[in-house]
Each structure stands twice: as C-alpha cells, then as structure tokens.
Design a protein around this motif. Structure first.
Motif, PDB file in Angstrom:
ATOM      1  N   SER A 136       0.809  -1.226   0.000  1.00 12.12           N
ATOM      2  CA  SER A 136       0.000   0.000   0.000  1.00 12.12           C
ATOM      3  C   SER A 136       0.838   1.271   0.000  1.00 12.12           C
ATOM      4  N   ALA A 137       2.109   1.178   0.382  1.00 13.25           N
ATOM      5  CA  ALA A 137       2.956   2.376   0.441  1.00 13.25           C
ATOM      6  C   ALA A 137       3.347   2.804  -0.971  1.00 13.25           C
ATOM      7  N   PRO A 138       3.201   4.086  -1.312  1.00 16.70           N
ATOM      8  CA  PRO A 138       3.447   4.530  -2.687  1.00 16.70           C
ATOM      9  C   PRO A 138       4.931   4.601  -3.032  1.00 16.70           C
ATOM     10  N   ALA A 139       5.216   4.438  -4.313  1.00 12.04           N
ATOM     11  CA  ALA A 139       6.592   4.525  -4.804  1.00 12.04           C
ATOM     12  C   ALA A 139       7.040   5.965  -4.980  1.00 12.04           C
ATOM     13  N   THR A 140       6.096   6.860  -5.229  1.00  6.06           N
ATOM     14  CA  THR A 140       6.409   8.276  -5.437  1.00  6.06           C
ATOM     15  C   THR A 140       5.333   9.138  -4.788  1.00  6.06           C
ATOM     16  N   PHE A 141       5.653  10.403  -4.600  1.00  2.30           N
ATOM     17  CA  PHE A 141       4.660  11.387  -4.170  1.00  2.30           C
ATOM     18  C   PHE A 141       5.156  12.766  -4.583  1.00  2.30           C
ATOM     19  N   ASP A 142       4.234  13.706  -4.700  1.00  2.00           N
ATOM     20  CA  ASP A 142       4.578  15.053  -5.153  1.00  2.00           C
ATOM     21  C   ASP A 142       4.883  15.964  -3.970  1.00  2.00           C
ATOM     22  N   LEU A 143       5.863  16.845  -4.170  1.00  2.00           N
ATOM     23  CA  LEU A 143       6.187  17.887  -3.197  1.00  2.00           C
ATOM     24  C   LEU A 143       5.951  19.252  -3.829  1.00  2.00           C
ATOM     25  N   TYR A 144       5.607  20.223  -2.982  1.00  3.56           N
ATOM     26  CA  TYR A 144       5.320  21.582  -3.425  1.00  3.56           C
ATOM     27  C   TYR A 144       6.220  22.559  -2.678  1.00  3.56           C
ATOM     28  N   ASP A 145       6.415  23.738  -3.257  1.00  5.21           N
ATOM     29  CA  ASP A 145       7.242  24.730  -2.581  1.00  5.21           C
ATOM     30  C   ASP A 145       6.392  25.620  -1.673  1.00  5.21           C
ATOM     31  N   ARG A 146       7.032  26.580  -1.047  1.00  8.36           N
ATOM     32  CA  ARG A 146       6.350  27.457  -0.091  1.00  8.36           C
ATOM     33  C   ARG A 146       5.224  28.255  -0.731  1.00  8.36           C
ATOM     34  N   GLU A 147       5.329  28.501  -2.032  1.00 12.46           N
ATOM     35  CA  GLU A 147       4.320  29.295  -2.725  1.00 12.46           C
ATOM     36  C   GLU A 147       3.182  28.444  -3.278  1.00 12.46           C
TER      37      GLU A 147
END
Length: 499
Positions: free
Chosen positions: A74-85
């Motif tokens: 169930s644990a994902p291979a990838t995920f998205d990150l975002y910046d402060r803005e």
C-alpha cells in the motif's frame, strides 16, 4: 514501481538477488516471532486492531507476515512535493537523486575553517539563504540547532526561520511528542489554509527509530500524527554497528529492515497509501577511537544494502551522505563527501542529507555546503547521462571535419558545449596556473567565503507582510502551547529579526 522485484537497471549493488530475498525473509521472521516495542498506547491499539499480536504490559508487537506485506504493497513509490508558494516542485522517488544540507548540528564551523562554536539563529538564517541560492541543493533542512531556542519549543524555531528564507521544500522533523501538530500550525499560517498543508505537501518529516527494535513514544506519536495530517514521513534507523546494532554489516542491514518495516506498518495502518521514505543514518562504533563515524566505508556499505531493500519494496530511499567525519574542510572531508555522495546516487537513493556536514553531523560549515553544491552538480551531470542522438553522435561532423581538422570553429561546438559540459561551478578551479596566479591564487575556501559573504548581504524570498504577521501569530501560539510566555515568543522573534 513494481513491488517485490529485484531491479535489473544499471545500479551499484552490494547484495545479490538471493541475499536481498534472504534479508526479507529473515526480517519477516523476526517481526513475527520477536516483534518490536512501540512505547505509545495509541500505536498499540491501532496495530492490534489491524491484526498484530500486542502485549500491552511489555509494549511488544508481533507482526503477521500478511500484514507486513499488505502494508508494503500500500505504500506509494512516489509522491509530489510543493514549494512554499504552493507550486509543484518535484515528484519524490522519480529516479532522480536530490540533496539537502545536513541536519540537527549543534555547532557551526566559522568561515575561518578552524573555529567551532555553538550554532545560533543567525547561522540558520544565513545557511538557509545560501541553500536557497545554490542550484544543486534541492531542499532546505533543520540543519543546525539554534542555541537561543528553548528546549520546550522543539524544532518550531527552526521552521520559523527556514520558512522565511527559502521557498524550497523542507526536510525536517520533530523532537517532541507535540512537534507535528505545532509545526502544522506554522505551515498553515504560511501556506494559507489547512487544505493547502494537507493537499500540497511542503515538508518531509524525519522520524527516528530507537535502535535496537523500539519505536519510542515520540517516534510512534509522530508517525501517527504525520499520517493523520498528510505529512510525508522519512523513517530513519541510526543504528551503530557494534553498539546499538550487530557488528556484522549483514546483521545491520537485517536490523535496519526490521525496524523500518515496523514503522512502515504503523503508518499504513493509520492511513493506507501514506507516503513513507525508507531512510537511514548508519554508523559504526570504532573500537580503536571509541567514536561513531557516519562516513566510514562500512557505513556506505550498510547504506548500499538497505537501499537495495528499499528498492525491493518499491519505496523511495533516503540516506546521510555527501558529508564527512573530518573536523575541518580537508582531504578527508573531500574524499568522504565524494565517495559517499557518488555511491548514494549509484544506489538509487532518492534523497541525500548531509551537504555541509562535518564531525558525524555534529557541525555544519556553510562554506563546505557551497563547495559540496559544486560536487553535487557534477553528480547530477553524471546522472543525466550521455546525450545520444544523431546530433550528439556527430558522425556527419566527423566526415566533414576530417583527419587533422579543428572543431573549435564549428557551429556544432558553439551550439552544444553548454549542453555537454557542466559549467555550474562556484568554487572549483579549472584554469591553467598562470591565470590562477594572476587572479590572486584564490583557493576553494576563499571562493566559498566570498560567495557566502555576498549572499549574507541579500534579502532572499521574504514572506509578504501579511504572511509574516500570520506566521508570527502562529509562532506565538505555538510558544504558549509549549508552556512559554508571550514575552518569550516576542523575544525570539526579536532575536530572529536582529540576526
């Protein structure tokens, strides 16, 4: 990324496919027959409800094989990150190796390269600005522990400082049980809403197991809180071979696997599909010096082993590398930084923490971080590989130029040299000697000092007045929640402003 396979792509491997599977089988055996301690009652209840065998008196949890494998799935291979803005920044675990400064150093090595003192908020402020400016430092982190920060406040003063001096995502963590919800309040103030914090992850939280084989009250609570608040987790085993782990490297890899799978199960039980990074900070106990190096070759070998396990489980991998156990920026610092950083990239590690780090990450050098940025740039150039198309292969150009010809005057050279060669260099010297002497004989530390001094004069990506006000108010509330007075909060804000 498929699960339970041995990746056949070209990477450095220290274990065979058979050995990887043997570690996996033994880890499942240990988890099912010995288990791990979880020193937090809520974790025990959640794991029992999921089907684990729980002894509340000893706080011991035993894990059926089926539950462990279900949670790995169930644990994902990838995920998205975002910046402060709130802008998309990267897909974590996409096959690229990304770098951030070392973490939690109590001391700073000053610009003279010799003087060591306790770190202060002015150092973290400058370090974060420099990290923001460097093209090959991908994330910022809680690199140093500010002397001014009260112990009751945990890591919140560090986040308060970092968020005002960089837009890059943060690799951080919490040092106390309340650290995650308190940091969430700071994120909410800067990102604008609870929804933004939950749907656009801006930070990854390091959470360390207590080796051997125990998740403390703080660690287990942090895992549960991060999962409930949608903050990606980086599980870290920092076992010391010969002290808190077996002296044998294979035994260290097995213990590392057991410890991280235990934490992974808790995260997935709380929220299936929650992002978990398979991290580590392996050390050895040097029986000759009675010290615990993090960049001895054996540490890199353990990292290579657990990185294979992380890839086998289809998870993004983290390690501490591209740093040194040396006390100054010398040959040892350069060789350990280069060796560990290169190996981490070849091992397929997703996130490398350590740039600027010295003396078992107890010290940070901002100048070394600038130098490390240049080296990391060469690693990324290598990682990008060789351009291979009709233009780059240049068969027709060879025919046109012929034997004894010159490529300096060709349009092909002018058009392609910046694509083929790495010019993102701040400190390293590739001049011939006469030019170097004529320009003042600046060495690598001279150039790093000059760069840091220039950044120190600048204001980099400050928050708007409105967001700064919201952050100050949230920080004051966090201080009060930690048992500090409003006057203490105002004093900490004043010290930040004057730093």
């Amino acid at each position: 990324m498929k699960k339970f396979i041995y990746d056949e792509s070209m990477q450095f491997r220290i274990m065979t496919e058979k050995q990887v599977k043997e570690v996996h089988e033994n880890a499942l055996y240990v988890l099912e027959n010995l288990g791990m301690i979880f020193a937090y009652e809520e974790a025990l209840r959640l794991l029992e409800k999921a089907g684990c065998e729980v002894d509340y008196e000893s706080q011991k949890v035993k894990f059926p094989r089926s539950i462990v494998e279900k949670c790995i799935e169930s644990a994902p291979a990838t995920f998205d990150l975002y910046d402060r803005e709130g802008n998309f920044y990267c897909t974590f675990g996409d096959g690229k190796t990304r770098f951030n400064p070392g973490s939690s150093a109590g001391n700073i090595l000053e610009a003279d390269g010799q003087t060591v003192r306790l770190s202060r908020v002015k150092d973290l402020k400058l370090l974060t600005k420099v990290a923001q400016s460097l093209p090959h430092i991908d994330f910022v982190s809680s690199s140093i522990v500010c002397e001014e920060a009260p112990g009751e406040l945990g890591s919140q003063y560090l986040y308060y400082t970092e968020m005002q001096n960089s837009v890059k995502p943060i690799i951080g963590g919490a040092t106390d049980a309340e650290g995650v919800p308190r940091t969430f309040k700071l994120f909410e103030a800067v990102l604008g809403s609870e929804e933004n914090v939950r749907t656009k992850p801006y930070a990854i939280f390091d959470i360390c197991v207590t080796s051997p084989l125990k998740w403390s009250h703080i660690g287990a609570r942090n895992i549960i809180d991060c999962a409930n608040m949608n903050i990606p987790i980086e599980l870290i085993s920092a076992q010391i071979a010969g002290a808190t782990g077996p002296v044998t490297l294979a035994g260290c890899i097995l213990q590392h696997t057991v410890e991280l799978l235990g934490g992974l199960v808790l995260a997935q039980v709380v929220k299936p599909g929650h992002p978990v990074v398979y991290g580590g900070a392996p050390c050895i106990f040097n029986m000759k010096t009675m010290y615990t190096p993090m960049e001895a070759m054996e540490c890199s070998m353990v990292t290579a082993g657990y990185a294979q396990m992380g890839r086998f489980y289809g998870l993004p991998v983290h390690t501490y590398a591209a740093m040194s156990d040396s006390k100054i920026v010398d040959y040892q610092a350069g060789s350990e930084t280069a060796r560990s950083g290169l190996l981490a990239m070849l091992e397929g590690v997703s996130n490398v923490s350590g740039a600027g780090g010295l003396n078992v990450i107890a010290e940070m050098s901002i100048e070394k971080m600038v130098i490390d940025n240049d080296f990391i740039g060469t690693l990324k150039h290598l990682e990008n590989g060789i351009n291979f198309d009709e233009t780059s292969l240049a068969a027709q150009l060879l025919i046109e130029t012929g034997s004894g010809g010159n490529f300096m005057n060709k349009k092909h050279t002018l058009k392609n040299y910046k694509k083929e060669q790495n010019y993102s260099n701040i400190t390293m010297n590739y001049q011939e000697r006469a030019s170097w002497i004529k320009e003042g004989r600046a060495d690598i530390m001279d150039k790093a000092r000059a760069y840091v001094a220039e950044i120190d004069k600048k204001t980099i990506c400050p928050l708007s007045d409105e967001r700064r006000k919201a952050l100050d108010e949230a920080f004051t509330e966090v201080c009060k929640d930690a048992g500090l007075t409003e006057e203490t909060a105002k004093e900490l804000i004043r010290m930040y402003d004057e730093a």
